[in-house]
Design an enzyme around this catalytic site. Structure first.
Site, PDB file in Angstrom:
ATOM      1  N   GLU A  84     -14.752   0.857   2.705  1.00 40.97           N
ATOM      2  CA  GLU A  84     -13.944   1.053   1.534  1.00 40.97           C
ATOM      3  C   GLU A  84     -13.484  -0.045   0.808  1.00 40.97           C
ATOM      4  O   GLU A  84     -12.561  -0.562   0.294  1.00 40.97           O
ATOM      5  CB  GLU A  84     -12.318   1.782   1.933  1.00 40.97           C
ATOM      6  CG  GLU A  84     -11.606   2.262   0.972  1.00 40.97           C
ATOM      7  CD  GLU A  84     -10.178   2.976   1.594  1.00 40.97           C
ATOM      8  OE1 GLU A  84     -10.065   4.092   1.771  1.00 40.97           O
ATOM      9  OE2 GLU A  84      -9.593   1.970   2.448  1.00 40.97           O
ATOM     10  N   GLU A 120      -1.671  -5.670   1.017  1.00 39.77           N
ATOM     11  CA  GLU A 120      -3.064  -4.729   0.924  1.00 39.77           C
ATOM     12  C   GLU A 120      -3.952  -5.569  -0.155  1.00 39.77           C
ATOM     13  O   GLU A 120      -5.257  -5.584   0.192  1.00 39.77           O
ATOM     14  CB  GLU A 120      -2.787  -3.525   0.928  1.00 39.77           C
ATOM     15  CG  GLU A 120      -2.413  -2.727   2.155  1.00 39.77           C
ATOM     16  CD  GLU A 120      -0.673  -2.644   2.190  1.00 39.77           C
ATOM     17  OE1 GLU A 120      -0.057  -2.085   3.040  1.00 39.77           O
ATOM     18  OE2 GLU A 120      -0.204  -3.298   1.406  1.00 39.77           O
ATOM     19  N   HIS A 157       6.584   5.194   2.724  1.00 41.77           N
ATOM     20  CA  HIS A 157       6.558   4.278   3.533  1.00 41.77           C
ATOM     21  C   HIS A 157       6.256   2.963   2.917  1.00 41.77           C
ATOM     22  O   HIS A 157       6.170   1.836   3.873  1.00 41.77           O
ATOM     23  CB  HIS A 157       5.459   4.555   4.780  1.00 41.77           C
ATOM     24  CG  HIS A 157       4.140   4.499   4.060  1.00 41.77           C
ATOM     25  ND1 HIS A 157       3.459   5.220   3.407  1.00 41.77           N
ATOM     26  CD2 HIS A 157       3.363   3.280   4.243  1.00 41.77           C
ATOM     27  CE1 HIS A 157       2.103   4.719   3.214  1.00 41.77           C
ATOM     28  NE2 HIS A 157       2.154   3.425   3.795  1.00 41.77           N
ATOM     29  N   ARG A 162       6.009  -0.693   1.814  1.00 40.94           N
ATOM     30  CA  ARG A 162       6.749  -1.935   2.116  1.00 40.94           C
ATOM     31  C   ARG A 162       7.582  -2.317   0.779  1.00 40.94           C
ATOM     32  O   ARG A 162       8.693  -2.687   0.746  1.00 40.94           O
ATOM     33  CB  ARG A 162       5.855  -3.016   2.388  1.00 40.94           C
ATOM     34  CG  ARG A 162       6.800  -4.408   2.894  1.00 40.94           C
ATOM     35  CD  ARG A 162       5.746  -5.400   3.072  1.00 40.94           C
ATOM     36  NE  ARG A 162       4.792  -5.095   4.234  1.00 40.94           N
ATOM     37  CZ  ARG A 162       5.064  -5.385   5.632  1.00 40.94           C
ATOM     38  NH1 ARG A 162       6.040  -5.973   5.990  1.00 40.94           N
ATOM     39  NH2 ARG A 162       4.099  -5.045   6.482  1.00 40.94           N
ATOM     40  N   HIS A 197       9.036   8.312   8.051  1.00 42.70           N
ATOM     41  CA  HIS A 197       8.145   7.101   8.704  1.00 42.70           C
ATOM     42  C   HIS A 197       9.353   6.721   9.635  1.00 42.70           C
ATOM     43  O   HIS A 197      10.588   6.705   9.861  1.00 42.70           O
ATOM     44  CB  HIS A 197       7.927   6.127   7.774  1.00 42.70           C
ATOM     45  CG  HIS A 197       6.990   5.248   7.940  1.00 42.70           C
ATOM     46  ND1 HIS A 197       7.113   4.226   8.857  1.00 42.70           N
ATOM     47  CD2 HIS A 197       5.749   4.946   8.004  1.00 42.70           C
ATOM     48  CE1 HIS A 197       6.247   3.201   8.929  1.00 42.70           C
ATOM     49  NE2 HIS A 197       5.378   3.984   8.689  1.00 42.70           N
ATOM     50  N   ASP A 215      -7.747  -2.292   4.257  1.00 39.53           N
ATOM     51  CA  ASP A 215      -6.868  -3.355   3.572  1.00 39.53           C
ATOM     52  C   ASP A 215      -5.970  -3.999   4.428  1.00 39.53           C
ATOM     53  O   ASP A 215      -4.692  -4.603   4.058  1.00 39.53           O
ATOM     54  CB  ASP A 215      -6.420  -3.004   2.220  1.00 39.53           C
ATOM     55  CG  ASP A 215      -5.628  -1.674   2.294  1.00 39.53           C
ATOM     56  OD1 ASP A 215      -5.247  -1.255   3.485  1.00 39.53           O
ATOM     57  OD2 ASP A 215      -5.519  -0.988   1.356  1.00 39.53           O
TER      58      ASP A 215
END
Length: 390
Positions: A119, A133, A216, A218, A249, A97
């Site tokens: 996936e 995503e 991590h 966003r 990260h 994604d």
């Protein structure tokens, strides 16, 4: 004549999941493999390629400091278009994604080459969570010729969007193929001395309990990340016998939000991101996993680890249903309460620490190759994961 298959990927999570597929393609005399990396992640992507001995045929190396999602997408579409014109593959595989996936699918579709989506069918039901995503998944599905769904839930999502069952095969998730390879065959020694000492202590039956943390997403940057840092710090102070392993990260915004709260705590091991083999070993050493990652939600249940997910929703509900994953969001007090419950209550811990694996059995690559051959070379459609007896 061999079926020419091009695999395009750009990030470490993609590399982890396409590596066993590429290995299977290269081992099949009826197939011809071409690999293309966009370099959307650089160092972490290269680590996985090295581990599997994959040398990409084309490296687009698209990343530049500060570029936007649109900038990434534009580079992927334009750069891959030239490679497609040169290589002329029969089919193109994309996985997951990311912006690489969406851009590569569009470039491939515009060249009238079939797209195979690994996936396929994951859905959170919220177009902006996770961002971007969820949109990338839905956009890619619209132009995919063969959807390789990891679970029956993912297949159901696709059929609800009017995608024909004849274009879907449930393969299981190839992340389990890679996880089994890594945990069963790789000898791991940590570069971080503190983490290596912890591994040796665990082997000796000591070392105490370990909380593995990753963050991590966003959508969590800002207040969410600050709450994660504050929650982890309070847990470290409340449980001095607990070791918090926190591969942090490299995103500066993540570090700015989290590090001030935890940097001075002796039982918090703030370390650089781990290579894949090291991360799977850390996962196997952990007692509890606290994460906002998608892939970790698939991997940890295979190892019998309770997973607390710092998100409000998930496109991977199967382990939530199975009871090994719980959605807890990013609020400081909720993080403290949920981790404390697992640390304090043996009953609560055992209720989640079930080695239930709804995501795969280590044969996803095998089913993927069979599905591609069926769709593009003829033959019988393979049985879906969960219904076959292989």
């Amino acid at each position: 004549m061999s079926l020419r298959i091009m695999t395009v990927y750009g990030t470490r999570p993609e590399a982890i999941k396409v590596a066993p597929i590429i290995t299977a393609i290269e081992a099949d005399p009826e197939l011809e493999s071409t690999t293309v990396v966009t370099g959307q992640h650089r160092e972490m992507l290269d680590q996985v390629n090295t581990m599997f001995g994959i040398e990409p045929d084309h490296d687009m190396n698209i990343m530049a400091a500060g570029q936007t999602l649109n900038g990434v997408a534009a580079k992927v579409i334009a750069g891959l278009d030239e490679i497609l014109a040169e290589e002329k593959p029969d089919v193109v595989i994309v996985q997951g994604d990311t912006t690489t996936v969406m851009g590569a699918a569009i470039a491939t579709f515009n060249r009238q080459i079939p797209v195979v989506h690994l996936e396929a069918g994951l859905r959170s039901g919220h177009i902006d969570s996770p961002f971007p995503e969820e949109a990338n998944r839905k956009l890619t599905s619209q132009i995919t010729a063969l959807h390789l769904a990891p679970t029956s839930t993912s297949k159901d999502n696709l059929t609800r969007e009017d995608i024909s069952e004849n274009d879907i095969v449930i393969t299981g998730n190839s992340v389990i193929d890679t996880l089994m390879f890594a945990t069963r065959t790789l000898e791991v020694h940590f570069g971080d001395e503190r983490l290596e000492a912890l591994q040796q202590a665990k082997k000796a039956g000591s070392g105490g309990r370990i909380l593995l943390v990753t963050a991590h997403r966003r959508e969590n940057i800002g207040e969410g990340m600050a709450d994660i840092g504050a929650g982890v710090a309070e847990l470290a102070r409340r449980y001095p016998d607990l070791t918090v392993v926190f591969p942090i990260h490299r995103n500066p915004k993540v570090r700015e939000s989290i590090m001030p709260a935890v940097a001075d705590l002796e039982n918090v091991l703030l370390i650089e991101p781990l290579a894949y083999a090291e991360f799977t070993r850390a996962l196997s050493l952990a007692d509890i996993v606290l994460t906002d990652s998608g892939g970790v939600q698939e991997e940890a249940p295979s190892l019998g680890k309770p997973v607390l997910v710092m998100r409000e929703n998930t496109e991977r509900p199967e382990a939530v249903v199975a009871g090994t994953v719980k959605l807890i969001g990013t609020k400081r007090q909720r993080i403290i309460d949920e981790v404390s419950l697992l640390l304090d209550s043996e009953e609560a811990y055992k209720g989640m620490a079930n080695a239930v694996n709804p995501y795969g059995d280590g044969k996803a690559a095998e089913r993927t190759i069979a599905a591609i051959k069926w769709k593009f070379s003829g033959g019988e459609k393979p049985a879906d994961f969960g219904t076959d007896v292989s």
